[in-house]
Scaffold this motif. Structure first.
Motif: not given
Ligand SMILES: [Zn+2]
Length: 300
Positions: A6, A9, A11, A120
């Protein structure tokens, strides 16, 4: 943990789109232990040696973009596989044979993903590796041997002859924090490269619940009966193509009977002796820290 990215994200709704210049490409060496990337240390210098506990830099990772492919290996773009997106950035996989090293990049160990930044993209790398393993293992139908092709509507491989469909393979496994009073059962593996502290763990068998796996694995590896089995957290762990399910439980017995084929060490570690836990990317370390800080409350 690795998946805690966070406000970003990942997906993975299946919506393949054509690549754009800024999109990412993950490509792995033939043996699969290295990824093509650039890595910099804390001072912005190219990483020149492996990251270890003695050299604990947080590597900054840069991955190839579609533009790199367009400028160097444009013929490979049409065979790239769309994987997922990170925020608005699409992520592709080059799973073709004979991967080409693009100038300026290097083949570096995928374990850099465990502590690389941006977080990420490290998480994306572990997830891409898992998908790569599945795609290259699903090229041919296990029922009839004919070639498989990606399905158009969902993440699946469909046989070009008999129509058999194969979905992504995820291996569920449990990690178990066995508690006895103010101690937790810690282990070391006997025959694996990882030599750090671990806990009892094992894959779920077909036909059993994760709670049954917990009781079976603790009995098999440590000879202990358990009760009060309580779910804690989960973690997608692409490095082993797995989904890890963390559980705490109480030991009914005290005397450990260690399975020596699997483990080199199994011992009760008091809360006060746990000390510093290096790295917070893994569920195992998260569970050890949680017990150190909260004791038996983590099972109540
Ligand atoms: Zn088939």
């Amino acid at each position: 943990m690795l998946q805690d990215i966070l406000p970003h994200r990942l997906n993975n709704e299946y919506r393949p789109v054509p690549p754009s210049d800024d999109d990412l490409v993950f490509v792995f060496s033939e043996k699969g232990t290295n990824a093509m990337l650039r890595a910099f240390d804390d001072n912005g210098h190219l990483l020149d040696r492996p990251v270890t506990d003695e050299y604990p830099v947080i590597p900054r990772l840069l991955f190839p973009r579609i533009l790199d492919y367009r400028q160097n290996v444009p013929e490979r773009i049409s065979s790239l596989i769309w994987l997922f997106s990170i925020d608005d950035c699409q992520v592709f996989l080059d799973a073709g044979p004979d991967p080409v090293l693009i100038p300026g990049y290097a083949w570096l160990p995928t374990k850099l993903f465990r502590r690389g930044i941006p977080a990420e993209f490290s998480y994306a790398g572990a997830t891409a590796w898992h998908l790569k393993e599945w795609y290259i293992s699903s090229r041919f139908c296990g029922r009839c041997g004919a070639p498989m092709r990606p399905d158009r509507k969902e993440r699946a491989m469909r046989c070009t002859s008999c129509g058999s469909i194969v979905y992504p393979r995820i291996n569920p496994a449990v990690i178990i924090g066995v508690i006895k009073y103010d101690s937790i059962l810690l282990t070391r593996y006997a025959n694996r490269p990882y030599k750090g502290r671990a806990m009892i763990a094992g894959y779920c068998e077909i036909g059993e619940t994760p709670e049954q796996t917990v009781a079976r694995e603790v009995m098999e590896e440590a000879g202990l009966r358990v009760c009060d089995i309580k779910y804690y957290k989960s973690q997608p762990w692409g490095f082993d193509c797995g989904l890890l399910l963390g559980y705490y439980c109480r030991a009914v017995d005290s005397d450990i009977r260690m399975e020596t084929d699997e483990l080199s060490e199994a011992y009760w570690c008091r809360r006060s002796d746990i000390g510093n836990v290096p790295g917070t990317s893994s569920l195992t370390n998260d569970m050890i820290i949680n017990f150190r800080d909260n004791g038996a409350d983590c099972i109540s």
